[in-house]
Design a protein around this motif. Structure first.
Motif, PDB file in Angstrom:
ATOM      1  N   GLN A  35      13.316 -20.295  -2.560  1.00 57.53           N
ATOM      2  CA  GLN A  35      14.017 -20.708  -1.365  1.00 57.53           C
ATOM      3  C   GLN A  35      14.498 -19.264  -0.854  1.00 57.53           C
ATOM      4  O   GLN A  35      14.762 -18.224  -1.498  1.00 57.53           O
ATOM      5  CB  GLN A  35      14.937 -21.713  -1.650  1.00 57.53           C
ATOM      6  CG  GLN A  35      14.001 -23.044  -1.999  1.00 57.53           C
ATOM      7  CD  GLN A  35      15.139 -24.329  -2.265  1.00 57.53           C
ATOM      8  OE1 GLN A  35      16.244 -24.296  -2.158  1.00 57.53           O
ATOM      9  NE2 GLN A  35      14.306 -25.519  -2.079  1.00 57.53           N
ATOM     10  N   THR A  81       9.329 -30.424  -8.246  1.00 52.64           N
ATOM     11  CA  THR A  81       9.368 -29.885  -7.118  1.00 52.64           C
ATOM     12  C   THR A  81       8.761 -31.183  -6.232  1.00 52.64           C
ATOM     13  O   THR A  81       8.064 -31.823  -6.413  1.00 52.64           O
ATOM     14  CB  THR A  81       8.045 -29.122  -6.877  1.00 52.64           C
ATOM     15  OG1 THR A  81       8.382 -27.744  -7.655  1.00 52.64           O
ATOM     16  CG2 THR A  81       8.064 -28.322  -5.427  1.00 52.64           C
ATOM     17  N   GLY A  83       7.806 -32.081  -2.045  1.00 55.27           N
ATOM     18  CA  GLY A  83       7.586 -31.582  -0.918  1.00 55.27           C
ATOM     19  C   GLY A  83       6.685 -30.193  -1.119  1.00 55.27           C
ATOM     20  O   GLY A  83       5.951 -30.139  -1.999  1.00 55.27           O
ATOM     21  N   LYS A  84       6.838 -29.119  -0.176  1.00 50.47           N
ATOM     22  CA  LYS A  84       5.892 -27.941  -0.080  1.00 50.47           C
ATOM     23  C   LYS A  84       6.170 -27.347  -1.422  1.00 50.47           C
ATOM     24  O   LYS A  84       7.230 -26.913  -1.937  1.00 50.47           O
ATOM     25  CB  LYS A  84       6.574 -26.900   0.980  1.00 50.47           C
ATOM     26  CG  LYS A  84       5.688 -25.868   1.016  1.00 50.47           C
ATOM     27  CD  LYS A  84       6.018 -24.895   2.150  1.00 50.47           C
ATOM     28  CE  LYS A  84       5.701 -23.496   2.313  1.00 50.47           C
ATOM     29  NZ  LYS A  84       6.063 -22.782   3.240  1.00 50.47           N
ATOM     30  N   ARG A  85       5.073 -26.924  -2.114  1.00 55.05           N
ATOM     31  CA  ARG A  85       5.026 -26.201  -3.279  1.00 55.05           C
ATOM     32  C   ARG A  85       4.516 -24.661  -3.233  1.00 55.05           C
ATOM     33  O   ARG A  85       4.236 -24.405  -1.977  1.00 55.05           O
ATOM     34  CB  ARG A  85       3.930 -26.660  -4.235  1.00 55.05           C
ATOM     35  CG  ARG A  85       4.269 -28.361  -4.522  1.00 55.05           C
ATOM     36  CD  ARG A  85       3.244 -28.731  -5.620  1.00 55.05           C
ATOM     37  NE  ARG A  85       3.280 -29.782  -5.988  1.00 55.05           N
ATOM     38  CZ  ARG A  85       4.462 -30.531  -6.563  1.00 55.05           C
ATOM     39  NH1 ARG A  85       5.265 -29.901  -7.204  1.00 55.05           N
ATOM     40  NH2 ARG A  85       4.531 -31.950  -7.046  1.00 55.05           N
ATOM     41  N   LEU A  86       5.018 -23.933  -4.103  1.00 56.47           N
ATOM     42  CA  LEU A  86       4.762 -22.335  -4.234  1.00 56.47           C
ATOM     43  C   LEU A  86       3.398 -22.227  -4.163  1.00 56.47           C
ATOM     44  O   LEU A  86       2.612 -23.124  -4.795  1.00 56.47           O
ATOM     45  CB  LEU A  86       5.352 -21.726  -4.980  1.00 56.47           C
ATOM     46  CG  LEU A  86       6.977 -21.867  -5.303  1.00 56.47           C
ATOM     47  CD1 LEU A  86       7.311 -21.071  -6.626  1.00 56.47           C
ATOM     48  CD2 LEU A  86       7.437 -21.131  -4.256  1.00 56.47           C
ATOM     49  N   ARG A  87       2.735 -21.145  -3.837  1.00 58.12           N
ATOM     50  CA  ARG A  87       1.413 -20.646  -3.856  1.00 58.12           C
ATOM     51  C   ARG A  87       0.949 -20.522  -5.346  1.00 58.12           C
ATOM     52  O   ARG A  87       0.130 -20.877  -5.661  1.00 58.12           O
ATOM     53  CB  ARG A  87       1.120 -19.550  -3.138  1.00 58.12           C
ATOM     54  CG  ARG A  87       1.182 -19.810  -1.780  1.00 58.12           C
ATOM     55  CD  ARG A  87       0.716 -18.335  -0.957  1.00 58.12           C
ATOM     56  NE  ARG A  87       0.477 -18.883   0.306  1.00 58.12           N
ATOM     57  CZ  ARG A  87      -0.429 -17.833   1.281  1.00 58.12           C
ATOM     58  NH1 ARG A  87      -0.792 -16.754   0.671  1.00 58.12           N
ATOM     59  NH2 ARG A  87      -0.394 -18.262   2.211  1.00 58.12           N
TER      60      ARG A  87
END
Length: 96
Positions: A35, A81, A83-87
């Motif tokens: 973040q 996690t 929502g949006k996850r890391l690549r």
């Protein structure tokens, strides 16, 4: 060991903006930004000592703060996690 690092740098003046960039650059060299002001770092104890020394050189101890959370070696089940996850995750293999 897995460390979660968060920082807050006072950017009310130009010197604060410079410190913010320096703190971010130091953190980026040790781990993954998850973040805006939060990093996940996988470090050996000696690396942690070096990281803290570098950050203390850059920070203004009266205005800025860094918080370190040690999740240890068995960190995977401790991270959830939404929502949006890391690549990719910290310990994933990346082929170039």
């Amino acid at each position: 060991m897995m460390i979660v690092l968060s920082y807050d740098v006072d950017t009310t003046d130009a010197s604060g903006a410079r410190r913010l960039r320096k703190v971010a650059k130091i953190c980026e060299s040790y781990g993954c930004r998850v973040q805006n002001s939060v990093f996940e770092l996988i470090l050996e104890p000696a690396q942690l000592v070096t990281l803290k020394a570098k950050l203390e050189q850059v920070m203004d101890g009266e205005k800025d703060s860094v918080r370190l959370y040690r999740l240890g070696s068995n960190w995977k089940p401790r991270i959830e996690t939404l929502g949006k996850r890391l690549r990719f995750e910290q310990d994933d293999v990346i082929l170039l």
